[in-house]
Design a protein around this motif. Sequence first.
Motif, PDB file in Angstrom:
ATOM      1  N   ASN A  83     -11.812  63.405   4.040  1.00 48.65           N
ATOM      2  CA  ASN A  83     -10.827  64.050   3.190  1.00 48.65           C
ATOM      3  C   ASN A  83     -11.583  65.302   2.274  1.00 48.65           C
ATOM      4  O   ASN A  83     -12.499  64.948   1.689  1.00 48.65           O
ATOM      5  CB  ASN A  83     -10.270  62.999   2.536  1.00 48.65           C
ATOM      6  CG  ASN A  83      -8.995  63.638   1.561  1.00 48.65           C
ATOM      7  OD1 ASN A  83      -9.434  64.240   0.115  1.00 48.65           O
ATOM      8  ND2 ASN A  83      -7.870  63.365   1.765  1.00 48.65           N
ATOM      9  N   ARG A  84     -10.994  66.149   2.245  1.00 47.27           N
ATOM     10  CA  ARG A  84     -11.565  67.353   1.224  1.00 47.27           C
ATOM     11  C   ARG A  84     -11.684  67.169  -0.029  1.00 47.27           C
ATOM     12  O   ARG A  84     -12.525  67.264  -0.782  1.00 47.27           O
ATOM     13  CB  ARG A  84     -10.752  68.499   1.533  1.00 47.27           C
ATOM     14  CG  ARG A  84     -11.139  69.881   0.913  1.00 47.27           C
ATOM     15  CD  ARG A  84     -10.113  71.145   1.031  1.00 47.27           C
ATOM     16  NE  ARG A  84      -9.616  71.014   2.203  1.00 47.27           N
ATOM     17  CZ  ARG A  84      -9.970  72.008   3.022  1.00 47.27           C
ATOM     18  NH1 ARG A  84     -11.005  72.815   2.850  1.00 47.27           N
ATOM     19  NH2 ARG A  84      -9.288  71.812   4.335  1.00 47.27           N
TER      20      ARG A  84
ATOM     21  N   HIS B  38     -13.667  68.472   9.430  1.00 48.21           N
ATOM     22  CA  HIS B  38     -14.206  67.684  10.654  1.00 48.21           C
ATOM     23  C   HIS B  38     -15.811  68.100  10.928  1.00 48.21           C
ATOM     24  O   HIS B  38     -16.260  69.092  10.328  1.00 48.21           O
ATOM     25  CB  HIS B  38     -13.657  68.350  11.804  1.00 48.21           C
ATOM     26  CG  HIS B  38     -12.144  68.151  11.922  1.00 48.21           C
ATOM     27  ND1 HIS B  38     -11.655  66.973  12.629  1.00 48.21           N
ATOM     28  CD2 HIS B  38     -10.883  68.934  11.631  1.00 48.21           C
ATOM     29  CE1 HIS B  38     -10.227  66.967  12.605  1.00 48.21           C
ATOM     30  NE2 HIS B  38      -9.927  68.079  11.955  1.00 48.21           N
TER      31      HIS B  38
ATOM     32  N   ARG C 194     -14.415  62.701  10.442  1.00 46.77           N
ATOM     33  CA  ARG C 194     -13.411  63.501   9.738  1.00 46.77           C
ATOM     34  C   ARG C 194     -13.437  62.947   8.306  1.00 46.77           C
ATOM     35  O   ARG C 194     -13.515  61.757   8.029  1.00 46.77           O
ATOM     36  CB  ARG C 194     -12.169  63.387  10.591  1.00 46.77           C
ATOM     37  CG  ARG C 194     -10.828  63.956  10.026  1.00 46.77           C
ATOM     38  CD  ARG C 194      -9.719  63.782  11.045  1.00 46.77           C
ATOM     39  NE  ARG C 194      -8.357  64.468  10.892  1.00 46.77           N
ATOM     40  CZ  ARG C 194      -7.489  63.613  10.155  1.00 46.77           C
ATOM     41  NH1 ARG C 194      -7.703  62.153   9.842  1.00 46.77           N
ATOM     42  NH2 ARG C 194      -6.399  64.189   9.665  1.00 46.77           N
TER      43      ARG C 194
ATOM     44  N   ASP D  57      -5.962  68.748   4.935  1.00 50.47           N
ATOM     45  CA  ASP D  57      -6.488  68.112   4.004  1.00 50.47           C
ATOM     46  C   ASP D  57      -7.752  67.613   4.322  1.00 50.47           C
ATOM     47  O   ASP D  57      -8.545  66.984   3.562  1.00 50.47           O
ATOM     48  CB  ASP D  57      -5.648  66.816   3.522  1.00 50.47           C
ATOM     49  CG  ASP D  57      -4.452  67.509   2.883  1.00 50.47           C
ATOM     50  OD1 ASP D  57      -4.493  68.476   2.462  1.00 50.47           O
ATOM     51  OD2 ASP D  57      -3.422  66.606   3.066  1.00 50.47           O
ATOM     52  N   HIS D  58      -8.254  67.622   5.771  1.00 55.97           N
ATOM     53  CA  HIS D  58      -9.517  67.199   6.163  1.00 55.97           C
ATOM     54  C   HIS D  58     -10.437  68.244   6.564  1.00 55.97           C
ATOM     55  O   HIS D  58     -10.091  69.329   7.458  1.00 55.97           O
ATOM     56  CB  HIS D  58      -9.238  65.920   6.978  1.00 55.97           C
ATOM     57  CG  HIS D  58      -8.604  64.709   6.576  1.00 55.97           C
ATOM     58  ND1 HIS D  58      -7.181  64.473   6.388  1.00 55.97           N
ATOM     59  CD2 HIS D  58      -9.141  63.783   6.210  1.00 55.97           C
ATOM     60  CE1 HIS D  58      -7.163  63.540   5.936  1.00 55.97           C
ATOM     61  NE2 HIS D  58      -8.001  62.769   5.933  1.00 55.97           N
TER      62      HIS D  58
END
Length: 243
Positions: A88-89, A164, A86, A161-162
């Motif tokens: 962070n974008r 996967h 996972r 915000d994440h």
Amino acid sequence: MDEIMETPPVQPPIDYAHRVAMYDMDRTITRSGTYSGFLMHVARRRQQWRLVFLPLVALAGIGYSLRLIDRSQLKAINLRLLVGKRFNRAEIAPLAESYADKVIARGLHGAALDQIAADREAGYRLLLATASFHLYVDAIARRLGIDDVLATRLDEPDGADHIHARLAGDNCYGEAKFARIADWLAANEITRDAAHIRAYSDHVSDHPMLHFADEAVATTPSRKLKLLAPKMGWQVVDWRAKK
């Protein structure tokens, strides 16, 4: 074995309501695959300690070659190992942009760029259809002036915000890619009889896309596609000849 001859860009057809040029990306527009390069680009700049997992990446590759896992599973495993389960974008986005810059700077076939420019000039809508991840393909497509992109999606929950490290839907490859193309045509109200379609690919897995096209071009083809193309009446070109 017959040599692949360099040929000039395909010429415009008669008038149609729609003109669509469909391009595969890896080893069609680019000189090599981009998936592994992206993972290494991110790992080296973000979390170098993840490079200790490279033996596990190799082991996953062996598992794929032995058909113990499929392409989708292989891609998810390698993404988890080198980027994380996972991530962070906002943290990954700049790395996707810098990787796109790297690919554009020294990773493209010059003849592919010429053909893209010729298709654009002839009024074609440019569609990039690839098994690589939207995560970085979108950045490459913007730099190439591509109109639309179909690529493999990752699980990105709305509002989260994440991202996967698992695929959302099918790997955009082979028949699954062609299904995405069919859906895209329907969504854009492009009917087959009202469209002139060109398709470009280096790999036999894109047989459905190439067979569907009015003009199919095997670009610097893999061995199987090089053998198949003449039987199907598809043009064969070598885009390595022009730097």
